[in-house]
Design an enzyme around this catalytic site. Sequence first.
Site, PDB file in Angstrom:
ATOM      1  N   LYS A  19      -0.628  12.766  24.977  1.00 44.69           N
ATOM      2  CA  LYS A  19       0.059  12.357  23.752  1.00 44.69           C
ATOM      3  C   LYS A  19       1.541  12.621  23.905  1.00 44.69           C
ATOM      4  O   LYS A  19       1.938  13.705  24.311  1.00 44.69           O
ATOM      5  CB  LYS A  19      -0.480  13.161  22.558  1.00 44.69           C
ATOM      6  CG  LYS A  19       0.155  12.793  21.232  1.00 44.69           C
ATOM      7  CD  LYS A  19      -0.553  11.612  20.628  1.00 44.69           C
ATOM      8  CE  LYS A  19       0.188  11.071  19.424  1.00 44.69           C
ATOM      9  NZ  LYS A  19       1.404  10.317  19.768  1.00 44.69           N
ATOM     10  N   LYS A  40       3.594  21.940  23.671  1.00 48.12           N
ATOM     11  CA  LYS A  40       3.821  21.722  22.239  1.00 48.12           C
ATOM     12  C   LYS A  40       2.482  21.522  21.531  1.00 48.12           C
ATOM     13  O   LYS A  40       2.208  22.121  20.491  1.00 48.12           O
ATOM     14  CB  LYS A  40       4.735  20.511  22.028  1.00 48.12           C
ATOM     15  CG  LYS A  40       5.271  20.359  20.624  1.00 48.12           C
ATOM     16  CD  LYS A  40       6.230  19.179  20.518  1.00 48.12           C
ATOM     17  CE  LYS A  40       7.528  19.418  21.234  1.00 48.12           C
ATOM     18  NZ  LYS A  40       8.522  18.339  20.973  1.00 48.12           N
ATOM     19  N   LYS A  73       4.405  11.383  28.297  1.00 46.57           N
ATOM     20  CA  LYS A  73       5.747  10.893  27.981  1.00 46.57           C
ATOM     21  C   LYS A  73       6.004   9.647  28.806  1.00 46.57           C
ATOM     22  O   LYS A  73       5.560   9.526  29.947  1.00 46.57           O
ATOM     23  CB  LYS A  73       6.807  11.949  28.297  1.00 46.57           C
ATOM     24  CG  LYS A  73       8.204  11.614  27.785  1.00 46.57           C
ATOM     25  CD  LYS A  73       8.283  11.578  26.253  1.00 46.57           C
ATOM     26  CE  LYS A  73       8.202  12.940  25.622  1.00 46.57           C
ATOM     27  NZ  LYS A  73       8.584  12.914  24.183  1.00 46.57           N
ATOM     28  N   THR A 118       9.349  15.702  11.566  1.00 48.64           N
ATOM     29  CA  THR A 118      10.037  16.630  12.468  1.00 48.64           C
ATOM     30  C   THR A 118      11.022  17.493  11.695  1.00 48.64           C
ATOM     31  O   THR A 118      11.040  18.721  11.845  1.00 48.64           O
ATOM     32  CB  THR A 118      10.752  15.875  13.598  1.00 48.64           C
ATOM     33  OG1 THR A 118       9.806  15.064  14.302  1.00 48.64           O
ATOM     34  CG2 THR A 118      11.393  16.850  14.573  1.00 48.64           C
ATOM     35  N   ASN A 176      17.717  10.959  12.522  1.00 52.21           N
ATOM     36  CA  ASN A 176      16.457  11.181  11.813  1.00 52.21           C
ATOM     37  C   ASN A 176      16.136  12.662  11.687  1.00 52.21           C
ATOM     38  O   ASN A 176      15.857  13.165  10.588  1.00 52.21           O
ATOM     39  CB  ASN A 176      15.313  10.454  12.518  1.00 52.21           C
ATOM     40  CG  ASN A 176      13.966  10.744  11.876  1.00 52.21           C
ATOM     41  OD1 ASN A 176      13.297  11.710  12.231  1.00 52.21           O
ATOM     42  ND2 ASN A 176      13.568   9.922  10.921  1.00 52.21           N
ATOM     43  N   SER A 183       1.831  12.949  13.953  1.00 50.55           N
ATOM     44  CA  SER A 183       1.262  11.884  14.788  1.00 50.55           C
ATOM     45  C   SER A 183      -0.241  12.113  14.978  1.00 50.55           C
ATOM     46  O   SER A 183      -1.031  11.165  14.975  1.00 50.55           O
ATOM     47  CB  SER A 183       1.955  11.841  16.155  1.00 50.55           C
ATOM     48  OG  SER A 183       3.116  11.049  16.114  1.00 50.55           O
TER      49      SER A 183
END
EC number: 1.4.1.2
Length: 421
Positions: free
Chosen positions: A70, A94, A106, A191, A222, A355
């Site tokens: 992910k 993470k 990634k 986030t 953001n 997510s």
Amino acid sequence: MTDTLNPLVAAQEKVRIACEKLGCDPAVYELLKEPQRVIEISIPVKMDDGTVKVFKGWRSAHSSAVGPSKGGVRFHPNVNMDEVKALSLWMTFKGGALGLPYGGGKGGICVDPAELSERELEQLSRGWVRGLYKYLGDRIDIPAPDVNTNGQIMSWFVDEYVKLNGERMDIGTFTGKPVAFGGSEGRNEATGFGVAVVVRESAKRFGIKMEDAKIAVQGFGNVGTFTVKNIERQGGKVCAIAEWDRNEGNYALYNENGIDFKELLAYKEANKTLIGFPGAERITDEEFWTKEYDIIVPAALENVITGERAKTINAKLVCEAANGPTTPEGDKVLTERGINLTPDILTNSGGVLVSYYEWVQNQYGYYWTEAEVEEKQEADMMKAIKGVFAVADEYNVTLREAVYMYAIKSIDVAMKLRGWY
């Protein structure tokens, strides 16, 4: 260690130290130091002028020990294979710190999307999916937005994937989608909301009162925008914000009594810039980094806190909202100066957490309200924060070391159960 250390080598060193401090079997580090799979593809795109350009793309899947990979996909001219590999490793830890059923992934394309038309960008996005199709899936590898990618690009990803997949609507293969197309409420703000929770709890840990603290945030994109909003919601006061302007470069705003978030956001929406905002004085970027604060939150670029800059930072606590904002040398200097730091892997983990919620909602076809998402996110982040703090206290290590150690504990168990060593 130097400020120019390869990101993959730097990440591997953190994993090695964490394994050593935990007394892990040597096999654990061997299994975690390199991605399990890295794919490089060439993506041909017919440009609007009739020429054909070929772009390089990558996808790194770091670990499948606890579940599918992910992580985000970034479109940037400086993306390279080592960066993608390092970022996928960070994503494993993470997710591990949050207890998510994921390994790290990634991806990226070496491109400046600002130089492409919308049609060219769409063709490039679809080409990335075509090149990697057989390695993607909601039980294999689940991409999401990252630098210069967004909900529209995720929608193109999904559409191309569905066409290749015999029209099966496996929309959970990609997260960060618009709410109208299977996305989750709260994802856009996730986030920054999570950063504010970590800032609040880190302040408590280090004896800083949020209501009295002077807080600085670098970046008003953001992450920075929603960090400022939610720090204010938590009772904090952001007195300095650094930003970048295409015409004028780096600059910052400062008001020792606090910058009003709603007024600042309204000004930016009306003027497309923060320059000229009447509720704060404009200062230089250098002044931003040297003023006295209680907490500073880098929420924009990587490698901004170098060894030299770390010598002049005048704050009690750094909370890393950006990915990799502190170089190894900067980290060393901050530690030597007694400046506490909460690492990026914990601080900015709210995005991947929501997510995960999106992925869960896609599986069930049942969607939560924004209030429900926020409630779940805060509870799950508090569990991770408490776990990392406990490891730091038990082993007398920094929070950066502790977050890797905390994540490794659960990943190690999974690898052992699966017979990997």
